[in-house]
Motif scaffolding. Structure first.
Motif, PDB file in Angstrom:
ATOM      1  N   ASP A 141       4.702  11.423   0.351  1.00  0.00           N
ATOM      2  CA  ASP A 141       4.063  11.691   1.634  1.00  0.00           C
ATOM      3  C   ASP A 141       3.323  10.460   2.172  1.00  0.00           C
ATOM      4  N   THR A 142       3.662   9.272   1.652  1.00  0.00           N
ATOM      5  CA  THR A 142       3.006   8.045   2.093  1.00  0.00           C
ATOM      6  C   THR A 142       4.016   7.098   2.737  1.00  0.00           C
ATOM      7  N   THR A 143       3.694   6.649   3.951  1.00  0.00           N
ATOM      8  CA  THR A 143       4.544   5.685   4.646  1.00  0.00           C
ATOM      9  C   THR A 143       3.687   4.535   5.157  1.00  0.00           C
ATOM     10  N   VAL A 144       4.078   3.325   4.778  1.00  0.00           N
ATOM     11  CA  VAL A 144       3.413   2.112   5.255  1.00  0.00           C
ATOM     12  C   VAL A 144       4.340   1.437   6.261  1.00  0.00           C
ATOM     13  N   THR A 145       3.824   1.092   7.427  1.00  0.00           N
ATOM     14  CA  THR A 145       4.618   0.389   8.427  1.00  0.00           C
ATOM     15  C   THR A 145       4.028  -0.994   8.679  1.00  0.00           C
ATOM     16  N   LEU A 146       4.912  -1.971   8.797  1.00  0.00           N
ATOM     17  CA  LEU A 146       4.547  -3.362   9.068  1.00  0.00           C
ATOM     18  C   LEU A 146       5.229  -3.734  10.375  1.00  0.00           C
ATOM     19  N   THR A 147       4.456  -3.899  11.439  1.00  0.00           N
ATOM     20  CA  THR A 147       5.042  -4.091  12.763  1.00  0.00           C
ATOM     21  C   THR A 147       4.456  -5.307  13.484  1.00  0.00           C
ATOM     22  N   ASN A 148       5.057  -5.612  14.654  1.00  0.00           N
ATOM     23  CA  ASN A 148       4.596  -6.720  15.504  1.00  0.00           C
ATOM     24  C   ASN A 148       4.494  -8.023  14.722  1.00  0.00           C
ATOM     25  N   ARG A 181       3.833 -18.844   7.347  1.00  0.00           N
ATOM     26  CA  ARG A 181       3.356 -17.479   7.147  1.00  0.00           C
ATOM     27  C   ARG A 181       3.890 -16.531   8.212  1.00  0.00           C
ATOM     28  N   VAL A 182       3.931 -15.255   7.844  1.00  0.00           N
ATOM     29  CA  VAL A 182       4.271 -14.199   8.799  1.00  0.00           C
ATOM     30  C   VAL A 182       3.119 -13.202   8.809  1.00  0.00           C
ATOM     31  N   TYR A 183       2.590 -12.949  10.001  1.00  0.00           N
ATOM     32  CA  TYR A 183       1.496 -11.992  10.161  1.00  0.00           C
ATOM     33  C   TYR A 183       2.031 -10.728  10.822  1.00  0.00           C
ATOM     34  N   GLY A 184       1.313  -9.627  10.664  1.00  0.00           N
ATOM     35  CA  GLY A 184       1.744  -8.392  11.298  1.00  0.00           C
ATOM     36  C   GLY A 184       0.687  -7.304  11.195  1.00  0.00           C
ATOM     37  N   ASP A 185       0.923  -6.209  11.906  1.00  0.00           N
ATOM     38  CA  ASP A 185       0.012  -5.068  11.904  1.00  0.00           C
ATOM     39  C   ASP A 185       0.452  -4.056  10.850  1.00  0.00           C
ATOM     40  N   VAL A 186      -0.520  -3.463  10.181  1.00  0.00           N
ATOM     41  CA  VAL A 186      -0.239  -2.524   9.099  1.00  0.00           C
ATOM     42  C   VAL A 186      -0.804  -1.149   9.450  1.00  0.00           C
ATOM     43  N   VAL A 188      -0.866   3.041   7.856  1.00  0.00           N
ATOM     44  CA  VAL A 188      -0.581   3.948   6.748  1.00  0.00           C
ATOM     45  C   VAL A 188      -0.557   5.364   7.295  1.00  0.00           C
ATOM     46  N   ASN A 189       0.588   6.010   7.164  1.00  0.00           N
ATOM     47  CA  ASN A 189       0.772   7.366   7.698  1.00  0.00           C
ATOM     48  C   ASN A 189       0.359   7.463   9.170  1.00  0.00           C
ATOM     49  N   GLY A 190       0.732   6.444   9.926  1.00  0.00           N
ATOM     50  CA  GLY A 190       0.491   6.457  11.362  1.00  0.00           C
ATOM     51  C   GLY A 190      -0.868   5.979  11.798  1.00  0.00           C
ATOM     52  N   GLU A 191      -1.775   5.709  10.860  1.00  0.00           N
ATOM     53  CA  GLU A 191      -3.116   5.238  11.210  1.00  0.00           C
ATOM     54  C   GLU A 191      -3.218   3.730  11.004  1.00  0.00           C
ATOM     55  N   THR A 192      -3.627   3.005  12.038  1.00  0.00           N
ATOM     56  CA  THR A 192      -3.746   1.557  11.945  1.00  0.00           C
ATOM     57  C   THR A 192      -4.769   1.173  10.887  1.00  0.00           C
ATOM     58  N   ALA A 193      -4.339   0.313   9.961  1.00  0.00           N
ATOM     59  CA  ALA A 193      -5.235  -0.143   8.905  1.00  0.00           C
ATOM     60  C   ALA A 193      -5.829  -1.506   9.238  1.00  0.00           C
ATOM     61  N   VAL A 194      -4.985  -2.432   9.707  1.00  0.00           N
ATOM     62  CA  VAL A 194      -5.458  -3.767  10.063  1.00  0.00           C
ATOM     63  C   VAL A 194      -4.411  -4.419  10.951  1.00  0.00           C
ATOM     64  N   THR A 195      -4.862  -5.349  11.777  1.00  0.00           N
ATOM     65  CA  THR A 195      -3.941  -6.100  12.627  1.00  0.00           C
ATOM     66  C   THR A 195      -3.899  -7.560  12.186  1.00  0.00           C
ATOM     67  N   SER A 196      -2.773  -8.197  12.418  1.00  0.00           N
ATOM     68  CA  SER A 196      -2.576  -9.618  12.091  1.00  0.00           C
ATOM     69  C   SER A 196      -2.882  -9.941  10.636  1.00  0.00           C
ATOM     70  N   ALA A 197      -2.404  -9.096   9.726  1.00  0.00           N
ATOM     71  CA  ALA A 197      -2.569  -9.356   8.296  1.00  0.00           C
ATOM     72  C   ALA A 197      -1.493 -10.337   7.831  1.00  0.00           C
ATOM     73  N   TYR A 198      -1.814 -11.127   6.830  1.00  0.00           N
ATOM     74  CA  TYR A 198      -0.876 -12.085   6.245  1.00  0.00           C
ATOM     75  C   TYR A 198       0.072 -11.328   5.313  1.00  0.00           C
ATOM     76  N   LEU A 199       1.316 -11.125   5.760  1.00  0.00           N
ATOM     77  CA  LEU A 199       2.246 -10.255   5.040  1.00  0.00           C
ATOM     78  C   LEU A 199       3.263 -11.003   4.188  1.00  0.00           C
ATOM     79  N   PHE A 200       3.837 -12.061   4.749  1.00  0.00           N
ATOM     80  CA  PHE A 200       4.900 -12.772   4.054  1.00  0.00           C
ATOM     81  C   PHE A 200       4.652 -14.278   4.079  1.00  0.00           C
ATOM     82  N   GLU A 201       5.092 -14.936   3.022  1.00  0.00           N
ATOM     83  CA  GLU A 201       5.078 -16.392   3.002  1.00  0.00           C
ATOM     84  C   GLU A 201       6.503 -16.895   3.215  1.00  0.00           C
ATOM     85  N   LEU A 202       6.624 -18.081   3.795  1.00  0.00           N
ATOM     86  CA  LEU A 202       7.928 -18.661   4.095  1.00  0.00           C
ATOM     87  C   LEU A 202       8.156 -19.901   3.241  1.00  0.00           C
TER      88      LEU A 202
END
Length: 231
Positions: free
Chosen positions: A137-144, A153-158, A160-174
């Motif tokens: 019952d848990t879904t994490v979305t990484l968008t924008n 680096r790649v930043y994005g909004d996170v 959890v279950n449809g509720e915004t947790a944080v914006t412009s988080a450091y998600l991926f390294e290149l």
């Protein structure tokens, strides 16, 4: 044993703290450069300025085309072992083993490899699309997603279950060490070969959310191909 999942509030708190710790470093030269004497520094600066390399391609306003990430088997196997189901959000697509995110804006300059420390600089934005990871019952979305090749680096909004947790988080390294030379086809430019890896911020957050320790920093997600319109 029944799997327990973190609450959205707990995940949001963890992400916020990690995002603060991940404030990007400047891509400027080291502080040691300032130890050079005034006259020598001024002379060097003038010479460097006059001999500054010029980009081989510049797109001041990106519009159209996409970033495609061919998913690595190690990544998909890791998701399967964790019983995580990948999906797409918004305008993104999952086609033939690749995640495809439409480019919606930004700018990019490409220099001759070796002429400058970071030979691809700019911002490549993907508003309105992203990926999701679901278990139970848990879904994490990484968008924008916002690709910043200057700091690898790649930043994005996170959310959890449809509720915004944080914006412009450091998600991926290149990792651009495998990047191929710039290709051009008509009015398009193609950058292929950059490896996309889980960042040391995203890994513990995913582990916390899905109650595991299997997601490691540096886990290879896949190899990116960025296709942009040049006109």
């Amino acid at each position: 044993m029944r799997t327990r999942y973190a609450t959205p509030q707990r995940v949001a708190s963890g992400i916020a703290v990690a995002a603060l710790l991940a404030f990007p470093l400047s891509s400027c030269g080291s502080d040691d450069d300032s130890s050079v004497s005034g006259s020598s520094s001024s002379s060097s600066s003038s010479a460097s300025s006059s001999a500054a390399p010029k980009p081989v391609a510049v797109v001041e306003a990106l519009s159209g085309q996409n970033t495609a990430i061919a998913l690595d088997k190690g990544f998909t196997d890791a998701l399967a072992s964790l019983k995580l189901t990948p999906g797409v959000e918004g305008d993104a697509k999952l086609t033939d083993g690749s995640l495809v995110f439409p480019i919606t804006g930004g700018n990019v300059s490409v220099f001759e490899p070796g002429s400058v420390p970071n030979y691809v600089v700019g911002q490549i934005q993907h508003e309105g699309s992203g990926l999701s990871l679901s278990a139970g019952d848990t879904t994490v979305t990484l968008t924008n997603l916002n690709v910043d090749p200057g700091v690898s680096r790649v930043y994005g909004d996170v959310a959890v279950n449809g509720e915004t947790a944080v914006t412009s988080a450091y998600l991926f390294e290149l990792d651009g060490s495998t990047l191929k030379p710039l290709q051009t086809q008509g009015d398009t430019a193609i950058l292929e070969g950059t490896q996309v890896k889980i960042s040391d911020v995203a890994a513990p957050l995913l582990n916390e959310t899905f109650k595991t320790d299997a997601v490691k920093p540096g886990l290879l997600v896949g190899t990116a191909t960025i296709t942009v319109n040049t006109q």
